[in-house]
Design an enzyme around this catalytic site. Structure first.
Site, PDB file in Angstrom:
ATOM      1  N   GLY A 130      41.747  24.957  54.131  1.00 27.61           N
ATOM      2  CA  GLY A 130      41.575  26.396  54.075  1.00 27.61           C
ATOM      3  C   GLY A 130      42.553  27.177  54.932  1.00 27.61           C
ATOM      4  O   GLY A 130      42.919  28.308  54.594  1.00 27.61           O
ATOM      5  N   THR A 177      30.954  25.987  49.872  1.00 29.22           N
ATOM      6  CA  THR A 177      31.389  24.731  50.487  1.00 29.22           C
ATOM      7  C   THR A 177      30.675  24.485  51.804  1.00 29.22           C
ATOM      8  O   THR A 177      30.174  25.433  52.430  1.00 29.22           O
ATOM      9  CB  THR A 177      32.914  24.799  50.757  1.00 29.22           C
ATOM     10  OG1 THR A 177      33.394  23.520  51.139  1.00 29.22           O
ATOM     11  CG2 THR A 177      33.261  25.786  51.861  1.00 29.22           C
ATOM     12  N   THR A 193      40.774  25.291  46.704  1.00 35.08           N
ATOM     13  CA  THR A 193      40.126  24.188  47.415  1.00 35.08           C
ATOM     14  C   THR A 193      41.196  23.494  48.243  1.00 35.08           C
ATOM     15  O   THR A 193      42.384  23.599  47.950  1.00 35.08           O
ATOM     16  CB  THR A 193      39.449  23.230  46.406  1.00 35.08           C
ATOM     17  OG1 THR A 193      38.811  22.172  47.128  1.00 35.08           O
ATOM     18  CG2 THR A 193      40.441  22.628  45.425  1.00 35.08           C
ATOM     19  N   GLY A 194      40.753  22.808  49.283  1.00 35.61           N
ATOM     20  CA  GLY A 194      41.722  22.123  50.138  1.00 35.61           C
ATOM     21  C   GLY A 194      41.718  22.687  51.542  1.00 35.61           C
ATOM     22  O   GLY A 194      40.746  23.326  51.956  1.00 35.61           O
ATOM     23  N   SER A 248      30.178  17.620  50.161  1.00 34.74           N
ATOM     24  CA  SER A 248      31.138  18.666  50.527  1.00 34.74           C
ATOM     25  C   SER A 248      30.680  20.076  50.183  1.00 34.74           C
ATOM     26  O   SER A 248      31.405  21.031  50.443  1.00 34.74           O
ATOM     27  CB  SER A 248      32.491  18.379  49.862  1.00 34.74           C
ATOM     28  OG  SER A 248      32.331  18.275  48.468  1.00 34.74           O
ATOM     29  N   ARG A 257      34.255  27.084  63.064  1.00 34.29           N
ATOM     30  CA  ARG A 257      35.449  27.174  62.200  1.00 34.29           C
ATOM     31  C   ARG A 257      35.049  27.759  60.840  1.00 34.29           C
ATOM     32  O   ARG A 257      34.062  27.350  60.231  1.00 34.29           O
ATOM     33  CB  ARG A 257      36.048  25.783  62.022  1.00 34.29           C
ATOM     34  CG  ARG A 257      37.276  25.724  61.108  1.00 34.29           C
ATOM     35  CD  ARG A 257      36.935  25.350  59.698  1.00 34.29           C
ATOM     36  NE  ARG A 257      38.120  25.146  58.862  1.00 34.29           N
ATOM     37  CZ  ARG A 257      38.104  24.941  57.566  1.00 34.29           C
ATOM     38  NH1 ARG A 257      36.961  24.919  56.919  1.00 34.29           N
ATOM     39  NH2 ARG A 257      39.209  24.768  56.894  1.00 34.29           N
ATOM     40  N   VAL A 258      35.836  28.694  60.371  1.00 34.13           N
ATOM     41  CA  VAL A 258      35.621  29.266  59.037  1.00 34.13           C
ATOM     42  C   VAL A 258      36.849  28.952  58.193  1.00 34.13           C
ATOM     43  O   VAL A 258      37.986  29.149  58.643  1.00 34.13           O
ATOM     44  CB  VAL A 258      35.403  30.793  59.118  1.00 34.13           C
ATOM     45  CG1 VAL A 258      35.327  31.401  57.721  1.00 34.13           C
ATOM     46  CG2 VAL A 258      34.126  31.109  59.900  1.00 34.13           C
ATOM     47  N   GLY A 259      36.624  28.459  57.006  1.00 32.75           N
ATOM     48  CA  GLY A 259      37.740  28.136  56.115  1.00 32.75           C
ATOM     49  C   GLY A 259      38.073  29.306  55.194  1.00 32.75           C
ATOM     50  O   GLY A 259      37.698  30.458  55.441  1.00 32.75           O
ATOM     51  N   ASP A 260      38.774  28.989  54.137  1.00 33.68           N
ATOM     52  CA  ASP A 260      39.179  30.015  53.167  1.00 33.68           C
ATOM     53  C   ASP A 260      38.042  30.424  52.231  1.00 33.68           C
ATOM     54  O   ASP A 260      38.032  31.531  51.692  1.00 33.68           O
ATOM     55  CB  ASP A 260      40.349  29.485  52.314  1.00 33.68           C
ATOM     56  CG  ASP A 260      39.977  28.189  51.581  1.00 33.68           C
ATOM     57  OD1 ASP A 260      39.283  27.341  52.188  1.00 33.68           O
ATOM     58  OD2 ASP A 260      40.384  28.020  50.426  1.00 33.68           O
ATOM     59  N   THR A 316      35.565  21.855  47.701  1.00 35.56           N
ATOM     60  CA  THR A 316      34.795  23.086  47.514  1.00 35.56           C
ATOM     61  C   THR A 316      34.573  23.292  46.031  1.00 35.56           C
ATOM     62  O   THR A 316      35.450  22.946  45.245  1.00 35.56           O
ATOM     63  CB  THR A 316      35.650  24.263  48.029  1.00 35.56           C
ATOM     64  OG1 THR A 316      35.774  24.113  49.429  1.00 35.56           O
ATOM     65  CG2 THR A 316      35.066  25.612  47.698  1.00 35.56           C
TER      66      THR A 316
HETATM   67  N1  ASP Z   1      38.692  24.909  51.420  1.00 32.45           N
HETATM   68  C1  ASP Z   1      37.602  24.344  52.182  1.00 32.45           C
HETATM   69  C2  ASP Z   1      37.756  24.678  53.629  1.00 32.45           C
HETATM   70  O1  ASP Z   1      38.869  24.712  54.124  1.00 32.45           O
HETATM   71  C3  ASP Z   1      37.469  22.884  52.074  1.00 32.45           C
HETATM   72  C4  ASP Z   1      37.809  22.272  50.775  1.00 32.45           C
HETATM   73  O2  ASP Z   1      37.923  22.834  49.746  1.00 32.45           O
HETATM   74  O3  ASP Z   1      37.984  21.109  50.772  1.00 32.45           O
HETATM   75  O4  ASP Z   1      36.755  24.831  54.270  1.00 32.45           O
END
Ligand code: ASP
Length: 339
Positions: free
Chosen positions: A253, A217, A250-251, A83, A227-230, A199
């Site tokens: 995004g 991450t 994390t999680g 990850s 795609r761009v996350g947080d 992350t």
């Molecule tokens: N926050 C990250 C994202 O959305 C993924 C993660 O932390 O699991 O890309």
């Protein structure tokens, strides 16, 4: 600095005041004087090894910025970590694309998103911060910059991650779905399977009392290309204000971005919330806005204030964070959660 036992006590007292509707007693900028020794905290179990690398710098009175960059190199370079960095699960097209950002005690920040072929995106983010007038570079431009800076182009797709992606293609095929995140993050699949996201977000306070943070991450497994996350977004995946403290997430995004989560946590700490209560309130914003979505996803926040107090909170069970200070270099704490 508080011990873990004291931290739990502080957390529960602050929690009681929030639940009763009263805001916790205010912590002014003036009270937030660093009185302890260095500390580094980071998300998930793999944070233990990352913290250990960061600690080598902190214990020798190094700068928090160097500590967080060095610390997150550990999971970035680990092929077994699917990850973060090398070995990360690819997007739907089979491309490993990485997101990372870094922020120092002066409010300087740098970020890369959708960066391919570079094993340490956090170091490219630091170069963006230090060598360009910009904050964020993405995709081909980020790669071009990395190569100009002397980073090596590598294949980040390990055989294990390629195999997992091909397995995924058999059932999911290449078929963009609007709510793919809900399927990928359904509670039935949490925690600890190949879809689990994770992350690394790291926050460190150094011997001089200065704070920096890093977040890196490979993002959501099998995401749409582009795609761009947080995680690379300053204020969403990471925020540091050297007067108050820092936060990371994390999680899923998308929900963190919608709530500008890490900035929110830091601003709540500015208003007097303890780190754990600030993380809890940020999670509650997500739950209150989208209660049905929140049942099916994971988001966790982690925060450290200038006194060296820390805390975390998540929507679902299973979020953990690692803490390393002069008393204990390998603490792993199970975060409280809403569900
Ligand atoms: N926050 C990250 C994202 O959305 C993924 C993660 O932390 O699991 O890309």
């Amino acid at each position: 600095m508080i011990s873990r036992r004291k931290f739990l006590a502080v957390g529960s007292l602050a929690g009681a005041s929030v639940l009763s509707g009263n805001k916790p007693l205010g912590m002014n900028v003036d009270d937030s004087v660093f009185t302890g020794s260095p500390i580094v905290i980071s998300t998930w179990d793999f944070g233990i090894a990352a913290n250990a690398a960061a600690w080598q710098i902190l214990k020798n009175k190094g700068r928090a910025l160097d500590a967080v960059e060095t610390g997150v190199h550990v999971p970035e370079a680990d092929p077994n970590n699917q990850s973060v960095g090398y070995g990360g699960l690819p997007d739907r097209d089979g491309r490993v694309s990485l997101d990372a950002c870094i922020m120092d005690e002066f409010g300087n920040c740098g970020s890369v998103a959708g960066l391919e072929h570079i094993i340490h995106p956090i170091s490219v983010a630091r170069k963006v911060m230090e060598k360009t007038p910009h904050v964020m570079l993405v995709g081909a431009g980020a790669l071009q910059f990395a190569l100009e800076q002397g980073f090596k182009k590598e294949n980040l797709l390990t055989p294990a991650s390629e195999k997992a992606w091909k397995e995924w293609l058999k059932t999911a095929k290449y078929n963009p779905e609007i709510n793919v995140e809900n399927r990928l993050f359904s509670p039935a699949k949490l925690p600890g399977n190949q879809y689990n996201h994770d992350t690394i977000g790291m926050l460190a306070l150094d011997a001089a009392g200065n704070m920096s943070g890093a977040c890196t991450t490979s993002g959501m497994a099998y995401k749409m290309h582009g795609r761009v996350g947080d995680s690379p977004i300053i204020g969403a995946g990471l925020y540091v204000d050297n007067e108050i403290g820092g936060a990371t997430s994390t999680g899923v995004g998308e929900e963190v971005i919608r709530n500008v989560g890490s900035f929110l946590v830091v601003e709540l700490m500015r208003q007097g919330y303890s780190p754990d209560e600030a993380c809890k309130e940020a999670v509650m914003r997500i739950i209150r806005k989208k209660p049905e979505t929140a049942k099916k996803i994971q988001v966790g926040f982690l925060a450290l204030n200038k006194k060296g107090q820390f805390g975390g909170y998540a929507i679902q069970k299973g979020f953990s964070f690692a803490v390393c200070d002069q008393n204990d270099q390998k603490q792993l704490i199970k975060s409280p959660s809403y569900y």
